[in-house]
Motif scaffolding. Structure first.
Motif, PDB file in Angstrom:
ATOM      1  N   SER A  19       0.828  -1.204   0.000  1.00 30.49           N
ATOM      2  CA  SER A  19       0.000   0.000   0.000  1.00 30.49           C
ATOM      3  C   SER A  19       0.861   1.251   0.000  1.00 30.49           C
ATOM      4  O   SER A  19       1.971   1.262   0.550  1.00 30.49           O
ATOM      5  CB  SER A  19      -0.915   0.029   1.233  1.00 30.49           C
ATOM      6  OG  SER A  19      -1.825  -1.045   1.210  1.00 30.49           O
ATOM      7  N   ASP A  22      -0.310   7.922   2.398  1.00 29.23           N
ATOM      8  CA  ASP A  22      -0.145   9.373   2.315  1.00 29.23           C
ATOM      9  C   ASP A  22       0.247   9.861   3.707  1.00 29.23           C
ATOM     10  O   ASP A  22      -0.583   9.894   4.618  1.00 29.23           O
ATOM     11  CB  ASP A  22      -1.460  10.003   1.856  1.00 29.23           C
ATOM     12  CG  ASP A  22      -1.363  11.512   1.658  1.00 29.23           C
ATOM     13  OD1 ASP A  22      -0.546  12.154   2.352  1.00 29.23           O
ATOM     14  OD2 ASP A  22      -2.133  12.051   0.844  1.00 29.23           O
ATOM     15  N   PRO A 204      -9.254   9.266   1.923  1.00 30.71           N
ATOM     16  CA  PRO A 204      -8.425   8.082   2.213  1.00 30.71           C
ATOM     17  C   PRO A 204      -6.975   8.459   2.471  1.00 30.71           C
ATOM     18  O   PRO A 204      -6.427   9.357   1.831  1.00 30.71           O
ATOM     19  CB  PRO A 204      -8.572   7.229   0.946  1.00 30.71           C
ATOM     20  CG  PRO A 204      -8.983   8.183  -0.122  1.00 30.71           C
ATOM     21  CD  PRO A 204      -9.812   9.228   0.562  1.00 30.71           C
ATOM     22  N   LEU A 207      -3.605   3.711  -0.138  1.00 31.62           N
ATOM     23  CA  LEU A 207      -4.113   3.122  -1.371  1.00 31.62           C
ATOM     24  C   LEU A 207      -3.442   1.778  -1.622  1.00 31.62           C
ATOM     25  O   LEU A 207      -2.223   1.715  -1.797  1.00 31.62           O
ATOM     26  CB  LEU A 207      -3.841   4.063  -2.551  1.00 31.62           C
ATOM     27  CG  LEU A 207      -4.213   3.534  -3.940  1.00 31.62           C
ATOM     28  CD1 LEU A 207      -5.731   3.415  -4.063  1.00 31.62           C
ATOM     29  CD2 LEU A 207      -3.658   4.448  -5.021  1.00 31.62           C
ATOM     30  N   VAL A 209      -2.031  -1.170  -3.707  1.00 32.90           N
ATOM     31  CA  VAL A 209      -1.553  -1.198  -5.098  1.00 32.90           C
ATOM     32  C   VAL A 209      -1.243  -2.608  -5.589  1.00 32.90           C
ATOM     33  O   VAL A 209      -1.188  -2.847  -6.795  1.00 32.90           O
ATOM     34  CB  VAL A 209      -0.305  -0.302  -5.267  1.00 32.90           C
ATOM     35  CG1 VAL A 209      -0.667   1.155  -5.070  1.00 32.90           C
ATOM     36  CG2 VAL A 209       0.809  -0.718  -4.325  1.00 32.90           C
TER      37      VAL A 209
END
Length: 222
Positions: A19, A22, A204, A207, A209
């Motif tokens: 992931s 951020d 969010p 993320l 991936v």
């Protein structure tokens, strides 16, 4: 790429997930919950009347009340007569939200406001702006009190919005790099929050991936 961390996450017995995190959004969430803890005045003794008020405010057991901040000198906030009457009906509830005042025929004389509102106006010392925020706060709070439903927000939106803004402003900025030695501590702090997958504004913070298959299912390269 300094704005994101690449991590391998595992949910119980599921496969590992790669992931992107951020770091600004996650730090925002961490700061949001830290700020809320500072804004709440927790009572050690819970009596029946407090429990009743908690339900009326939509506050679940275990939550505290908003910490008040002293206003010197007291601030006169003019309100419509019908709104002043409603305010008089909910003085105890306002007390639990950090607002302390006395009433006359035309206005409320405010001596304490929720600490978060005082903190918002500490720098500019704009009493007119604070007066306007108190008016909005009162109207939003009365709506909460009168609805008194299970899905009612815990505190008026004006408070929640400002705490989220403060969390955002103090979070690590885009492009800044977290020292490698502090990454583990940072991720642990994020994991301990109530909603590590959302920033203070509901966006969010990570993320997925890729999904990593177990070693036994991976293709063997010869």
């Amino acid at each position: 790429m300094d704005s994101f961390l690449v991590c391998r996450l595992r949910a119980k017995e599921e496969n590992e997930i790669v992931s992107l995190i951020d770091q600004h959004a996650l730090h925002e969430r961490i700061r949001l919950e830290e700020l809320w803890k500072g804004m709440l005045a927790v009572f050690d003794c819970i009596i029946l009347s407090v429990l009743i008020l908690k339900r009326a405010l939509g506050i679940r057991d275990g939550h505290g009340w908003l910490r008040p901040g002293l206003v010197i000198p007291s601030l006169q906030v003019e309100l419509p007569v019908d709104l002043l009457f409603q305010v008089s009906q909910f003085e105890e509830q306002f007390l639990r939200l950090g607002l302390q005042f006395s009433l006359n025929e035309k206005a409320m004389s405010v001596t304490h406001v929720p600490f978060v509102l005082k903190d918002k106006h500490l720098r500019d010392l704009d009493r007119n702006s604070l007066r306007n925020d108190i008016s909005v706060f009162v109207q939003e709070a009365i709506q909460i009190f009168t609805e008194a439903s299970a899905v009612a927000p815990i505190v008026p939106p004006i408070i929640m919005d400002w705490v989220a803004t403060a969390a955002c402003r103090g979070a690590i900025m885009f492009g800044d790099k977290i020292p490698e030695a502090e990454v583990g501590q940072f991720l642990t702090a994020g994991q301990r929050t109530s909603l590590p997958f959302q920033c203070a504004h509901g966006r969010p913070s990570m993320l997925p991936v890729a999904v990593l298959l177990p070693p036994s299912e991976r293709c063997q390269v010869r």
